[in-house]
Design an enzyme around this catalytic site. Structure first.
Site, PDB file in Angstrom:
ATOM      1  N   GLY A 143      -0.677   1.499   9.467  1.00  0.00           N
ATOM      2  CA  GLY A 143      -0.231   1.285  10.550  1.00  0.00           C
ATOM      3  C   GLY A 143      -1.075   1.087  11.834  1.00  0.00           C
ATOM      4  N   MET A 159     -11.876   5.221  -1.013  1.00  0.00           N
ATOM      5  CA  MET A 159     -12.666   5.184   0.201  1.00  0.00           C
ATOM      6  C   MET A 159     -13.189   6.777   0.100  1.00  0.00           C
ATOM      7  SD  MET A 159      -9.589   3.660   2.431  1.00  0.00           S
ATOM      8  CE  MET A 159      -8.548   3.605   1.239  1.00  0.00           C
ATOM      9  N   ASP A 189      -4.459   3.767  -2.054  1.00  0.00           N
ATOM     10  CA  ASP A 189      -5.771   4.171  -1.157  1.00  0.00           C
ATOM     11  C   ASP A 189      -6.147   5.461  -1.576  1.00  0.00           C
ATOM     12  OD1 ASP A 189      -6.052   2.015   0.502  1.00  0.00           O
ATOM     13  OD2 ASP A 189      -3.952   2.124   1.110  1.00  0.00           O
ATOM     14  N   HIS A 226      -8.225   1.419  -4.412  1.00  0.00           N
ATOM     15  CA  HIS A 226      -8.987   1.032  -3.047  1.00  0.00           C
ATOM     16  C   HIS A 226      -9.779   2.639  -2.962  1.00  0.00           C
ATOM     17  CE1 HIS A 226      -9.482   0.192   1.286  1.00  0.00           C
ATOM     18  NE2 HIS A 226     -10.699   0.299   0.603  1.00  0.00           N
ATOM     19  N   SER A 247       0.897  -1.396  -0.058  1.00  0.00           N
ATOM     20  CA  SER A 247      -0.162  -0.140  -0.073  1.00  0.00           C
ATOM     21  C   SER A 247       0.890   1.223   0.095  1.00  0.00           C
ATOM     22  CB  SER A 247      -0.843  -0.019   1.221  1.00  0.00           C
ATOM     23  OG  SER A 247      -1.401   1.358   1.334  1.00  0.00           O
ATOM     24  N   GLY A 279       1.041  -2.053   4.018  1.00  0.00           N
ATOM     25  CA  GLY A 279       1.782  -0.581   4.055  1.00  0.00           C
ATOM     26  C   GLY A 279       2.760  -0.530   4.592  1.00  0.00           C
ATOM     27  N   MET A 291     -11.905  -5.262   5.131  1.00  0.00           N
ATOM     28  CA  MET A 291     -10.895  -4.515   5.754  1.00  0.00           C
ATOM     29  C   MET A 291     -10.769  -5.110   7.316  1.00  0.00           C
ATOM     30  SD  MET A 291     -10.434  -1.623   4.079  1.00  0.00           S
ATOM     31  CE  MET A 291      -9.579  -0.998   5.389  1.00  0.00           C
ATOM     32  N   MET A 317      -8.404   8.498  -0.622  1.00  0.00           N
ATOM     33  CA  MET A 317      -9.306   8.896   0.394  1.00  0.00           C
ATOM     34  C   MET A 317     -10.118  10.328   0.319  1.00  0.00           C
ATOM     35  SD  MET A 317      -7.132   7.473   3.656  1.00  0.00           S
ATOM     36  CE  MET A 317      -6.364   5.793   3.601  1.00  0.00           C
ATOM     37  N   ASP A 368      -7.087  -6.461   4.072  1.00  0.00           N
ATOM     38  CA  ASP A 368      -6.405  -4.931   4.123  1.00  0.00           C
ATOM     39  C   ASP A 368      -6.518  -4.300   5.375  1.00  0.00           C
ATOM     40  OD1 ASP A 368      -5.346  -2.517   3.541  1.00  0.00           O
ATOM     41  OD2 ASP A 368      -7.039  -1.799   2.365  1.00  0.00           O
ATOM     42  N   GLY A 369      -5.325  -4.220   6.018  1.00  0.00           N
ATOM     43  CA  GLY A 369      -5.102  -3.443   7.336  1.00  0.00           C
ATOM     44  C   GLY A 369      -4.394  -4.335   8.432  1.00  0.00           C
ATOM     45  N   GLY A 370      -3.446  -3.861   8.672  1.00  0.00           N
ATOM     46  CA  GLY A 370      -2.672  -4.528   9.951  1.00  0.00           C
ATOM     47  C   GLY A 370      -2.000  -6.012   9.557  1.00  0.00           C
ATOM     48  N   HIS A 373      -1.070  -1.261  -4.348  1.00  0.00           N
ATOM     49  CA  HIS A 373      -2.492  -0.864  -3.485  1.00  0.00           C
ATOM     50  C   HIS A 373      -2.325   0.478  -3.428  1.00  0.00           C
ATOM     51  CE1 HIS A 373      -5.899  -1.789  -1.620  1.00  0.00           C
ATOM     52  NE2 HIS A 373      -5.870  -0.659  -0.383  1.00  0.00           N
TER      53      HIS A 373
HETATM   54  C1  DX5 Z   1      -6.260   1.785   5.312  1.00  0.00           C
HETATM   55  C2  DX5 Z   1      -5.948   1.313   4.112  1.00  0.00           C
HETATM   56  C3  DX5 Z   1      -4.958   0.394   4.033  1.00  0.00           C
HETATM   57  C4  DX5 Z   1      -3.386   0.857   4.501  1.00  0.00           C
HETATM   58  C5  DX5 Z   1      -3.032  -0.206   5.190  1.00  0.00           C
HETATM   59  O1  DX5 Z   1      -7.554   2.673   5.219  1.00  0.00           O
HETATM   60  O2  DX5 Z   1      -7.111   1.014   3.175  1.00  0.00           O
HETATM   61  O3  DX5 Z   1      -4.254   0.107   2.886  1.00  0.00           O
HETATM   62  O4  DX5 Z   1      -2.654   1.619   3.873  1.00  0.00           O
HETATM   63  O5  DX5 Z   1      -1.828  -0.084   6.110  1.00  0.00           O
HETATM   64  P1  DX5 Z   1      -1.301  -1.110   7.084  1.00  0.00           P
HETATM   65  O6  DX5 Z   1      -0.524  -2.355   6.165  1.00  0.00           O
HETATM   66  O7  DX5 Z   1      -0.021  -0.430   7.466  1.00  0.00           O
HETATM   67  O8  DX5 Z   1      -2.334  -1.223   7.932  1.00  0.00           O
HETATM   68 ZN    ZN Z   2      -6.676  -0.092   1.149  1.00  0.00          ZN
END
Ligand code: DX5
Ligand code: ZN
Length: 224
Positions: free
Chosen positions: A152, A75, A42, A73, A15, A204, A144, A44, A182-184, A40
């Protein structure tokens, strides 16, 4: 499905959110050389999520510098307003949030008409039941495993149950639908996410936060 993804699993999608934004061109080249299959991106809008990132202009300027599949992605609220712009900017996969528009079916249809892989993302609290009349239409579902908006954050464990349940549903119905998580996701959480049934892992901070991108990606592909 217009585009063929590589057959092996998992596919890794770094990401860009966690990359060094003063060096984007260099960063995407580095993750490509380090073994990633997708990038990826993101997007926003400060409304659907409490953060702002970038739009089609940044994506189109990066597009000539990478062979990676661009995984966008969105958002943003009412994503149908911008699908054409992201398709033209060079997205290969486009994903909208189920919570971001009352016209999810229309948005998914539009993405497919634009010749891109169509995905739907679910926030951590959104039940899989909401997919009942949509699943057959989707090329992929993005689960998610954090609340969208920031990199992070800590992995939310209930995402594992959701991925597992979705995988069973897909197998039962004999669908080609892929699951993206996606996430963590990091070297510690990756193995249970893969075991639950995810095909694509977004990461990410677990990639861009490390010195050695090749090692970071290898650890996600075959976690111990
Ligand atoms: C959060 C994003 C993710 C984010 C993931 O809204 O959709 O793609 O960058 O970041 P990590 O891998 O650090 O959780
Ligand atoms: Zn994402």
């Amino acid at each position: 499905m217009t585009l063929k993804l590589p057959e092996h699993r998992p596919l890794i999608a770094p990401s860009l959110l966690s990359a060094d934004f003063s060096q984007l061109r260099h960063e995407i080249k580095a993750v490509e050389e380090a073994g990633a299959e997708l990038l990826h991106l993101d997007v926003m809008d400060g409304v659907f999520v409490p953060n702002l990132t970038f739009g089609p202009l940044v994506i189109s300027s990066l597009r000539p510098h990478s062979k990676l599949l661009f995984d966008v992605h969105l958002m943003i609220v009412h994503p149908e307003r911008y699908l054409k712009a992201f398709a033209e900017a060079g997205a290969d996969l486009i994903c909208v949030h189920l919570e971001a528009t009352p016209h999810v079916h229309r948005a998914i249809t539009q993405i497919k008409e634009l010749g891109k892989l169509a995905g739907l993302s679910l926030n951590p609290h959104t039940p899989l039941e909401n997919l009942e009349y949509l699943l057959e239409e989707l090329d992929f579902v993005l689960i998610m495993s954090v609340n969208p908006g920031f990199g992070g954050q800590k992995f939310i464990p209930s995402a594992l149950r959701k991925i597992e349940k979705l995988k069973n549903l897909i197998l039962q119905k004999n669908l080609p639908t892929l699951i993206e998580a996606d996430g963590g996701i990091n070297a510690e959480t990756a193995s249970s996410v893969i075991k639950a049934g995810a095909d694509i892992l977004v990461a990410g901070s677990a990639i861009f936060g490390k010195k050695d991108y090749h090692q970071a990606i290898s650890e996600l592909k075959s976690p111990t």
